[in-house]
Design a protein around this motif. Structure first.
Motif, PDB file in Angstrom:
ATOM      1  N   PRO A 290       0.816  -1.225   0.000  1.00 33.46           N
ATOM      2  CA  PRO A 290       0.000   0.000   0.000  1.00 33.46           C
ATOM      3  C   PRO A 290       0.849   1.274   0.000  1.00 33.46           C
ATOM      4  CG  PRO A 290      -0.012  -1.019   2.166  1.00 33.46           C
ATOM      5  CD  PRO A 290       0.703  -1.970   1.263  1.00 33.46           C
ATOM      6  N   ASN A 291       1.974   1.256   0.727  1.00 25.44           N
ATOM      7  CA  ASN A 291       2.839   2.432   0.801  1.00 25.44           C
ATOM      8  C   ASN A 291       3.863   2.370  -0.331  1.00 25.44           C
ATOM      9  OD1 ASN A 291       1.594   3.419   3.179  1.00 25.44           O
ATOM     10  ND2 ASN A 291       2.782   1.983   4.400  1.00 25.44           N
ATOM     11  N   SER A 292       3.408   2.672  -1.517  1.00 21.90           N
ATOM     12  CA  SER A 292       4.211   2.402  -2.707  1.00 21.90           C
ATOM     13  C   SER A 292       4.902   3.630  -3.286  1.00 21.90           C
ATOM     14  CB  SER A 292       3.332   1.769  -3.791  1.00 21.90           C
ATOM     15  OG  SER A 292       2.252   2.628  -4.120  1.00 21.90           O
ATOM     16  N   VAL A 293       4.625   4.825  -2.735  1.00 26.38           N
ATOM     17  CA  VAL A 293       5.291   6.038  -3.201  1.00 26.38           C
ATOM     18  C   VAL A 293       5.985   6.688  -2.007  1.00 26.38           C
ATOM     19  CG1 VAL A 293       3.654   6.354  -5.083  1.00 26.38           C
ATOM     20  CG2 VAL A 293       3.226   7.475  -2.903  1.00 26.38           C
ATOM     21  N   TYR A 294       6.622   7.840  -2.252  1.00 24.31           N
ATOM     22  CA  TYR A 294       7.436   8.469  -1.209  1.00 24.31           C
ATOM     23  C   TYR A 294       6.944   9.878  -0.906  1.00 24.31           C
ATOM     24  CZ  TYR A 294      10.519   4.602  -2.302  1.00 24.31           C
ATOM     25  OH  TYR A 294      11.019   3.339  -2.512  1.00 24.31           O
ATOM     26  N   ASN A 295       7.232  10.333   0.299  1.00 30.57           N
ATOM     27  CA  ASN A 295       6.902  11.690   0.713  1.00 30.57           C
ATOM     28  C   ASN A 295       8.203  12.480   0.815  1.00 30.57           C
ATOM     29  OD1 ASN A 295       5.777  14.002   1.677  1.00 30.57           O
ATOM     30  ND2 ASN A 295       5.003  13.133   3.581  1.00 30.57           N
TER      31      ASN A 295
END
Length: 427
Positions: A290-295
């Motif tokens: 689910p946490n597949s991109v970055y901040n």
């Protein structure tokens, strides 16, 4: 996670980062290193001294002039070397004291960053630029033509014109339309594009797709990327096919490759958009993570050639990677779904990273509505009232991207170094 090396609080290169790059000096040939605070750790010398002998891998890959061979090794090797480097550079470890207390050895392996020249970190065989940020598509495309929302769109870029940060380039020429007549001209609508890009470590056999849930094992690490664009040339040639001369003259990348392990604390869920529906994704794009991109926050600064452009704070835009909709794993799965063979050193980019406000846009095309509304930097010098206003880039402009991820843990920041380039006049 604290080092015996003094690391400034605002450094891109804390102990939790340890990015890879390729550097040289007047006395040292092109070689692989990792950045730590204000230094580069020479991994070629470390490999020659047998520092990594406890790890089962081909150490000659760290003695190369590019990262391709090393990047193609198994991920477990990269993890083991990263862990060993942390032990060597961390406070209060026996390995760390062995290096810290040996003055001659430190002189050999730790080179001040200000003394090095950075090079392209990998030999790039192919470069593909995607378009996976909904706000950019909404601002640029949705009013012009229907846009697919169920796959990561892309076009093939030009690998031969990818350059390392700091490399200047000439304003390109090409065919533009003037009074409905094609004319050869230097572009009058030169632009930048804020992007993130992934280097492929190892690829796939021709005819075999890369599974979306295994795709990150093929990614070596991440860089900042500026896909310089000549908008008037781009638009005159993009119907019915995609960009060509409007995009192939220069693409800049940051010199340091940040690993996915270093970026792991900054993973996040892709945002949802009421006007960007992805409910009908095909199974090959169905990613379980689910946490597949970055901040990651990215600042864009512009320094002009004129004193009238002088600012105390030249930052034009503050972009964020949290607006990316498709992950690098999904991009790679889509790239290979037809059997396209990916290779070590291939580069895939996100396309322009834009957000919902004018300050969060990733290119001048969006910020100025194709040059019809000039954009003014928000910070104006209080001493002389100078200001910076642009529709598109001018000769002499220096554009730089800076990105640092920080979770407030006190363990240090994770950055990429500067991704910058200067516009030279056309010839």
């Amino acid at each position: 996670m604290h080092s015996w090396i003094p690391i400034p609080a605002n450094s891109d290169f804390s102990l939790r980062n340890l990015p890879y790059g390729v550097f040289s000096t007047d006395s040292l040939s092109q070689r692989i290193g990792t950045a730590i605070g204000p230094y580069v750790l020479d991994l070629k010398v470390m490999a020659q001294e047998g520092v990594f002998s406890s790890i089962a891998f081909d150490s000659t890959t760290l003695k190369s002039s590019t990262l391709n061979a090393y990047a193609s090794l198994d991920k477990n090797v990269h993890k083991a070397i990263r862990q060993l480097l942390v032990q060597l550079l961390a406070k209060d470890t026996s390995l760390g004291s062995a290096l810290r207390d040996n003055t001659e050895r430190k002189r050999r392996v730790l080179i001040p960053l200000h003394d090095v020249k950075m090079h392209l970190p990998m030999s790039i065989g192919d470069y593909t630029d995607f378009c996976v940020v909904p706000y950019h598509l909404k601002n640029v495309c949705l009013d012009l033509t229907p846009v697919r929302m169920d796959l990561p769109l892309a076009y093939h870029g030009r690998a031969s014109s990818v350059v390392v940060s700091g490399t200047p380039f000439r304003r390109p020429k090409g065919q533009v339309i003037s009074n409905n007549i094609p004319t050869l001209s230097a572009t009058q609508k030169l632009d930048f594009e804020v992007e993130l890009a992934a280097f492929i470590g190892h690829g796939n056999e021709m005819g075999c797709l890369i599974d979306v849930n295994d795709a990150e094992n093929s990614i070596f690490g991440i860089v900042l990327l500026n896909d310089w664009s000549a908008r008037d040339i781009q638009f005159s040639e993009s119907t019915p096919l995609g960009p060509f001369n409007g995009k192939n003259f220069c693409t800049s990348i940051s010199p340091w490759i940040v690993t996915l392990d270093a970026l792991a604390p900054f993973r996040t869920n892709p945002l949802s958009y009421s006007w960007w529906l992805q409910d009908n994704l095909l199974s090959y794009l169905d990613e379980k993570e689910p946490n597949s991109v970055y901040n990651i926050d990215i600042d864009v600064s512009l320094t002009g050639r004129s004193s009238q452009d002088s600012l105390t704070d030249p930052v034009l835009f503050n972009c964020s990677t949290r607006y990316i909709s498709f992950s690098f794993a999904q991009m790679l799965a889509h790239h290979s779904v037809g059997g396209c063979p990916m290779r070590s050193g291939d580069l895939i980019a996100t396309g322009t990273i834009s957000g919902p406000t004018r300050r969060e846009l990733g290119c001048l095309l969006e910020a100025t509505k194709n040059g019809t509304e000039p954009y003014e930097a928000q910070e104006i010098s209080p001493s002389d009232g100078c200001k910076l206003v642009r529709t598109f880039l001018e000769d002499g402009d220096l554009v730089e991207f800076r990105a640092r991820a920080d979770d407030g843990s006190g363990l240090g920041k994770v950055g990429f170094g500067i991704c910058g380039g200067k516009v030279l006049p056309s010839i």
